[in-house]
Motif scaffolding. Structure first.
Motif, PDB file in Angstrom:
ATOM      1  N   UNK A  59      76.908 -24.368  15.759  1.00  0.00           N
ATOM      2  CA  UNK A  59      76.103 -24.524  14.545  1.00  0.00           C
ATOM      3  C   UNK A  59      74.637 -24.198  14.808  1.00  0.00           C
ATOM      4  N   UNK A  60      74.118 -24.578  15.974  1.00  0.00           N
ATOM      5  CA  UNK A  60      72.722 -24.279  16.287  1.00  0.00           C
ATOM      6  C   UNK A  60      72.513 -22.786  16.483  1.00  0.00           C
ATOM      7  N   UNK A  61      73.472 -22.100  17.110  1.00  0.00           N
ATOM      8  CA  UNK A  61      73.351 -20.654  17.309  1.00  0.00           C
ATOM      9  C   UNK A  61      73.358 -19.927  15.966  1.00  0.00           C
ATOM     10  N   UNK A  62      74.238 -20.348  15.081  1.00  0.00           N
ATOM     11  CA  UNK A  62      74.326 -19.725  13.757  1.00  0.00           C
ATOM     12  C   UNK A  62      73.039 -19.939  12.969  1.00  0.00           C
ATOM     13  N   UNK A  63      72.548 -21.172  12.930  1.00  0.00           N
ATOM     14  CA  UNK A  63      71.352 -21.485  12.142  1.00  0.00           C
ATOM     15  C   UNK A  63      70.099 -20.864  12.751  1.00  0.00           C
ATOM     16  N   UNK A  64      69.990 -20.874  14.090  1.00  0.00           N
ATOM     17  CA  UNK A  64      68.811 -20.291  14.729  1.00  0.00           C
ATOM     18  C   UNK A  64      68.794 -18.778  14.572  1.00  0.00           C
ATOM     19  N   UNK A  65      69.947 -18.139  14.712  1.00  0.00           N
ATOM     20  CA  UNK A  65      70.005 -16.685  14.508  1.00  0.00           C
ATOM     21  C   UNK A  65      69.624 -16.317  13.083  1.00  0.00           C
ATOM     22  N   UNK A  66      70.125 -17.082  12.121  1.00  0.00           N
ATOM     23  CA  UNK A  66      69.792 -16.808  10.721  1.00  0.00           C
ATOM     24  C   UNK A  66      68.299 -16.995  10.471  1.00  0.00           C
ATOM     25  N   UNK A  67      67.718 -18.030  11.046  1.00  0.00           N
ATOM     26  CA  UNK A  67      66.290 -18.282  10.849  1.00  0.00           C
ATOM     27  C   UNK A  67      65.441 -17.194  11.505  1.00  0.00           C
ATOM     28  N   UNK A  68      65.828 -16.762  12.704  1.00  0.00           N
ATOM     29  CA  UNK A  68      65.066 -15.714  13.383  1.00  0.00           C
ATOM     30  C   UNK A  68      65.176 -14.380  12.644  1.00  0.00           C
ATOM     31  N   UNK A  69      66.354 -14.099  12.078  1.00  0.00           N
ATOM     32  CA  UNK A  69      66.502 -12.862  11.304  1.00  0.00           C
ATOM     33  C   UNK A  69      65.681 -12.907  10.018  1.00  0.00           C
ATOM     34  N   UNK A  70      65.552 -14.091   9.410  1.00  0.00           N
ATOM     35  CA  UNK A  70      64.693 -14.231   8.233  1.00  0.00           C
ATOM     36  C   UNK A  70      63.241 -13.917   8.585  1.00  0.00           C
ATOM     37  N   UNK A  71      62.853 -14.307   9.787  1.00  0.00           N
ATOM     38  CA  UNK A  71      61.474 -14.081  10.233  1.00  0.00           C
ATOM     39  C   UNK A  71      61.295 -12.706  10.887  1.00  0.00           C
ATOM     40  N   UNK A  72      62.304 -11.860  10.787  1.00  0.00           N
ATOM     41  CA  UNK A  72      62.288 -10.478  11.275  1.00  0.00           C
ATOM     42  C   UNK A  72      62.107 -10.372  12.789  1.00  0.00           C
ATOM     43  N   UNK A  73      62.788 -11.227  13.534  1.00  0.00           N
ATOM     44  CA  UNK A  73      62.827 -11.142  14.983  1.00  0.00           C
ATOM     45  C   UNK A  73      63.860 -10.096  15.383  1.00  0.00           C
ATOM     46  N   UNK A  74      63.709  -9.519  16.563  1.00  0.00           N
ATOM     47  CA  UNK A  74      64.710  -8.627  17.132  1.00  0.00           C
ATOM     48  C   UNK A  74      65.597  -9.481  18.044  1.00  0.00           C
ATOM     49  N   UNK A  75      66.765  -9.894  17.519  1.00  0.00           N
ATOM     50  CA  UNK A  75      67.668 -10.785  18.243  1.00  0.00           C
ATOM     51  C   UNK A  75      68.856  -9.972  18.735  1.00  0.00           C
ATOM     52  N   UNK A  76      69.198 -10.143  20.021  1.00  0.00           N
ATOM     53  CA  UNK A  76      70.326  -9.423  20.606  1.00  0.00           C
ATOM     54  C   UNK A  76      71.296 -10.409  21.252  1.00  0.00           C
ATOM     55  N   UNK A  77      72.533  -9.968  21.393  1.00  0.00           N
ATOM     56  CA  UNK A  77      73.576 -10.804  21.983  1.00  0.00           C
ATOM     57  C   UNK A  77      73.517 -10.744  23.512  1.00  0.00           C
ATOM     58  N   UNK A  78      73.775 -11.855  24.196  1.00  0.00           N
ATOM     59  CA  UNK A  78      73.637 -11.905  25.657  1.00  0.00           C
ATOM     60  C   UNK A  78      74.901 -11.539  26.427  1.00  0.00           C
ATOM     61  N   UNK A  79      75.460 -10.339  26.221  1.00  0.00           N
ATOM     62  CA  UNK A  79      76.659  -9.951  26.971  1.00  0.00           C
ATOM     63  C   UNK A  79      76.320  -9.681  28.419  1.00  0.00           C
ATOM     64  N   UNK A  80      75.404  -8.770  28.668  1.00  0.00           N
ATOM     65  CA  UNK A  80      74.863  -8.535  29.999  1.00  0.00           C
ATOM     66  C   UNK A  80      73.475  -7.945  29.832  1.00  0.00           C
TER      67      UNK A  80
END
Length: 181
Positions: A59-80
């Motif tokens: 739930x925290x990952x979902x909400x934080x990702x949504x909030x960062x995308x609202x603020x126009x952050x460049x968010x990437x997934x941590x595969x490697x």
């Protein structure tokens, strides 16, 4: 037979209602946590989220990702590291850890006292520069996520002078019964 089926259906609906209420409470708390964490971050670089918060992680990952995308952050997934961060770019790895501590609370009255344990959740937010792996910023804050106390709180304990009061009361009653005619 029909009575048992009706009781079973009622119990299932009751559990469904309680689980929905619990899920909405977690979502509300996750939104508050996401806003608080997002305020700690700056939007200039690429951000990779690494969240390790137990049952709060999804739930925290979902909400934080949504909030960062609202603020126009460049968010990437941590595969490697190689897959999300090219060699010529820099980024920030955001590690969020949950540490659970217990605080003992005493409730005192004149004749007795009780103790109970309250869970205090400490969120540690580390910002690590990539690809240098240098710690940029370390923040932490405490939250009472589930304000309910631990169910196995101690029983009511008596103070040191309670046996003296009890002996005095019993002695007074015996004296009154002995001297009455």
């Amino acid at each position: 037979m029909i009575k048992r089926v009706l009781i079973t259906i009622t119990i299932v609906f009751l559990f469904a209602r309680v689980s929905v209420a619990w899920a909405t409470e977690i979502k509300d708390q996750s939104q508050v946590l996401a806003l608080r964490i997002a305020d700690l971050l700056s939007s200039e670089e690429i951000h990779v989220l690494d969240i390790r918060c137990g049952e709060w992680t999804p739930s925290l990952k979902r909400e934080l990702s949504a909030e960062l995308l609202k603020r126009e952050f460049d968010v990437r997934e941590p595969h490697s590291i190689e897959s999300f961060l090219p060699a010529d770019e820099t980024g920030v790895l955001v590690q969020i850890d949950l540490n659970l501590d217990w605080q003992q609370v005493e409730e005192k009255s004149f004749f007795s006292y009780t103790t109970r344990r309250i869970p205090i959740s400490t969120f540690v937010v580390k910002q690590i520069s990539l690809p240098q792996n240098r710690l940029l910023k370390l923040d932490s804050f405490e939250v009472l996520l589930n304000s309910e106390s631990k169910p196995n709180s101690s029983a009511v304990r008596l103070r040191w002078f309670d046996p003296l009061i009890a002996i005095s009361v019993v002695a007074s009653i015996v004296f009154l019964l002995w001297t009455m005619e």
